[in-house]
Design a protein around this motif. Structure first.
Motif, short mmCIF file in Angstrom:
data_model
loop_
_atom_site.label_atom_id
_atom_site.label_comp_id
_atom_site.label_asym_id
_atom_site.label_seq_id
_atom_site.Cartn_x
_atom_site.Cartn_y
_atom_site.Cartn_z
N ILE A 175 16.49 14.38 24.49
CA ILE A 175 16.02 14.42 23.11
C ILE A 175 16.05 15.85 22.59
O ILE A 175 16.44 16.11 21.44
N ALA A 176 15.64 16.81 23.43
CA ALA A 176 15.63 18.21 23.02
C ALA A 176 17.02 18.69 22.63
O ALA A 176 17.21 19.33 21.58
N VAL A 177 18.01 18.37 23.43
CA VAL A 177 19.39 18.79 23.13
C VAL A 177 19.93 18.03 21.93
O VAL A 177 20.66 18.59 21.10
N SER A 178 19.57 16.76 21.80
CA SER A 178 20.04 15.98 20.65
C SER A 178 19.52 16.55 19.34
O SER A 178 20.14 16.37 18.29
N ALA A 179 18.37 17.25 19.40
CA ALA A 179 17.78 17.84 18.21
C ALA A 179 18.33 19.22 17.88
O ALA A 179 18.00 19.79 16.84
N GLN A 180 19.16 19.75 18.76
CA GLN A 180 19.76 21.06 18.52
C GLN A 180 21.04 20.90 17.71
O GLN A 180 21.86 20.01 17.98
N ARG A 181 21.21 21.74 16.72
CA ARG A 181 22.32 21.60 15.77
C ARG A 181 23.68 21.47 16.45
O ARG A 181 24.51 20.63 16.06
N ASP A 182 23.93 22.29 17.47
CA ASP A 182 25.24 22.29 18.13
C ASP A 182 25.35 21.30 19.26
O ASP A 182 26.40 21.20 19.91
N GLY A 183 24.29 20.55 19.52
CA GLY A 183 24.35 19.53 20.55
C GLY A 183 24.56 20.11 21.94
O GLY A 183 24.09 21.22 22.25
N LEU A 184 25.27 19.38 22.78
CA LEU A 184 25.49 19.80 24.16
C LEU A 184 26.54 20.91 24.20
O LEU A 184 27.66 20.75 23.72
N LEU A 185 26.18 22.02 24.82
CA LEU A 185 27.06 23.18 24.93
C LEU A 185 27.67 23.25 26.32
O LEU A 185 27.05 22.83 27.31
N MET A 216 32.69 17.47 27.54
CA MET A 216 33.40 18.07 26.41
C MET A 216 34.59 17.19 26.01
O MET A 216 35.47 16.92 26.82
N GLY A 217 34.58 16.72 24.78
CA GLY A 217 35.62 15.79 24.32
C GLY A 217 35.34 14.35 24.66
O GLY A 217 36.13 13.46 24.32
N HIS A 218 34.20 14.10 25.33
CA HIS A 218 33.88 12.74 25.78
C HIS A 218 32.42 12.38 25.48
O HIS A 218 31.80 11.62 26.23
N LEU A 219 31.91 12.90 24.38
CA LEU A 219 30.51 12.65 24.03
C LEU A 219 30.38 12.39 22.54
O LEU A 219 30.87 13.16 21.71
N GLY A 220 29.74 11.27 22.18
CA GLY A 220 29.52 10.95 20.78
C GLY A 220 28.14 11.41 20.31
O GLY A 220 27.26 11.72 21.12
N TYR A 221 27.96 11.43 18.99
CA TYR A 221 26.68 11.79 18.38
C TYR A 221 26.38 10.78 17.27
O TYR A 221 27.27 10.41 16.50
N HIS A 222 25.11 10.37 17.20
CA HIS A 222 24.70 9.44 16.14
C HIS A 222 23.43 9.97 15.50
O HIS A 222 22.42 10.21 16.18
N ASP A 223 23.46 10.19 14.18
CA ASP A 223 22.31 10.74 13.47
C ASP A 223 21.16 9.74 13.42
O ASP A 223 21.36 8.52 13.32
N TYR A 224 19.96 10.27 13.45
CA TYR A 224 18.75 9.45 13.41
C TYR A 224 18.62 8.76 12.06
O TYR A 224 18.74 9.39 11.01
N GLU A 225 18.35 7.44 12.08
CA GLU A 225 18.20 6.67 10.85
C GLU A 225 16.88 5.92 10.80
O GLU A 225 16.68 5.04 9.96
N GLY A 226 15.96 6.24 11.70
CA GLY A 226 14.67 5.57 11.71
C GLY A 226 14.57 4.53 12.82
O GLY A 226 15.49 4.35 13.61
N LEU A 227 13.46 3.81 12.85
CA LEU A 227 13.19 2.85 13.93
C LEU A 227 14.03 1.59 13.84
O LEU A 227 14.53 1.09 14.83
N LEU A 237 24.70 11.17 22.41
CA LEU A 237 23.36 11.67 22.10
C LEU A 237 22.94 11.06 20.77
O LEU A 237 23.64 11.20 19.77
N LEU A 238 21.81 10.35 20.80
CA LEU A 238 21.23 9.81 19.58
C LEU A 238 20.31 10.90 19.03
O LEU A 238 19.28 11.22 19.63
N ALA A 249 22.82 17.94 32.62
CA ALA A 249 23.43 18.91 31.70
C ALA A 249 22.44 19.34 30.63
O ALA A 249 22.36 20.52 30.28
N CYS A 250 21.67 18.38 30.12
CA CYS A 250 20.67 18.70 29.10
C CYS A 250 19.54 19.54 29.67
O CYS A 250 19.06 20.48 29.02
N GLU A 251 19.10 19.22 30.87
CA GLU A 251 18.04 20.01 31.52
C GLU A 251 18.49 21.45 31.73
O GLU A 251 17.71 22.39 31.50
#
Length: 246
Positions: free
Chosen positions: A112-122, A132-143, A164-165, A190-192
């Protein structure tokens, strides 16, 4: 597991999915009674196994798992409850991805911490470079996950094994339960590492060519993951508490 030969395909799926829940609990990846791991039942199109809403991960056994259709509705002859908003994520992915035999969605802290970072997983670690090149991102839209959000979620996942949601958690899919678990373990690690590394202002980042080559090597043309790791993890679980098989 040698004992698998005495079980039918659904029983085997139940045992392995229950093991996956227990392993997540051992790693403290659970979140009270929330989050879900679902698995397709071999030979039964559009039938899946998932945890009963209200049980913690360390309580899950093979027999306690619920059997649902692709809408998350209980099949006849069962008692229990499925979290409808939770299975909405799983159902959307199972419907869209024939290879998604297992879908894991967790609320682990580092993810969750990394998902909240602007650049995501580094690409700060070998574990991260694998994605790298194999990870999607989905913006939070509520419950509430609407049908239209389900379409966007599936689009954002694409053909990736992980996502990363944003502000929410981690998600992985696998051709097997073992693969979904091992990919999740790699993503969480990786996130840790990233959360720990960002405590320093003096980070070393590999160069673009190294990242590209290492990512390709680690992806290994999409070879199935978890084949070697999973039996070792089951042996570990058997030594600690084999009751997941019940």
């Amino acid at each position: 597991m040698s004992a698998d030969r005495t079980f039918n395909s659904e029983q085997i799926a139940r045992i392995h999915l229950a093991a996956c829940y227990r392993l997540c609990a051992l790693n403290q990846w659970d979140d009270l009674i929330y989050t879900h791991i679902s698995a397709a039942i071999p030979g039964e199109p559009d039938h899946y196994l998932i945890n009963p809403f209200g049980m913690q991960f360390d309580e899950i056994t093979a027999s306690s798992l619920l059997k649902v259709n692709v809408q998350g509705e209980l099949l006849p002859g069962q008692s229990g409850m499925v979290n409808p908003s939770g299975f909405a994520i799983h159902g959307a992915i199972h419907r869209a991805r024939a290879d998604a035999q297992c879908v894991m969605h967790l609320h682990n802290t580092a993810g969750i911490a990394v998902s909240a970072q602007r650049d995501g997983l580094l690409p700060l670690s070998q574990h991260a470079i694998r994605f790298m090149g194999h990870l999607g991102y989905h913006d939070y839209e509520g419950l509430a996950l609407t049908e239209s959000e389900g379409v966007r979620l599936v689009t954002n996942l694409g053909n990736h094994p992980a996502m990363l949601l944003r502000n929410h958690g981690t998600l992985t899919v696998g051709r097997t339960i073992a693969e979904a678990y091992v990919v999740m373990a790699t993503l969480i690690k990786a996130c840790e590492i990233q959360v720990a590394a960002l405590s320093s202002p003096n980070l070393i980042m590999p160069g673009p060519r190294i990242i590209e080559k290492a990512a390709a090597d680690l992806h290994d043309f999409g070879v199935e993951e978890g084949v070697l790791e999973w039996p070792a993890l089951l042996r570990k679980l058997d030594r600690i508490d084999p009751s997941y098989k019940e």
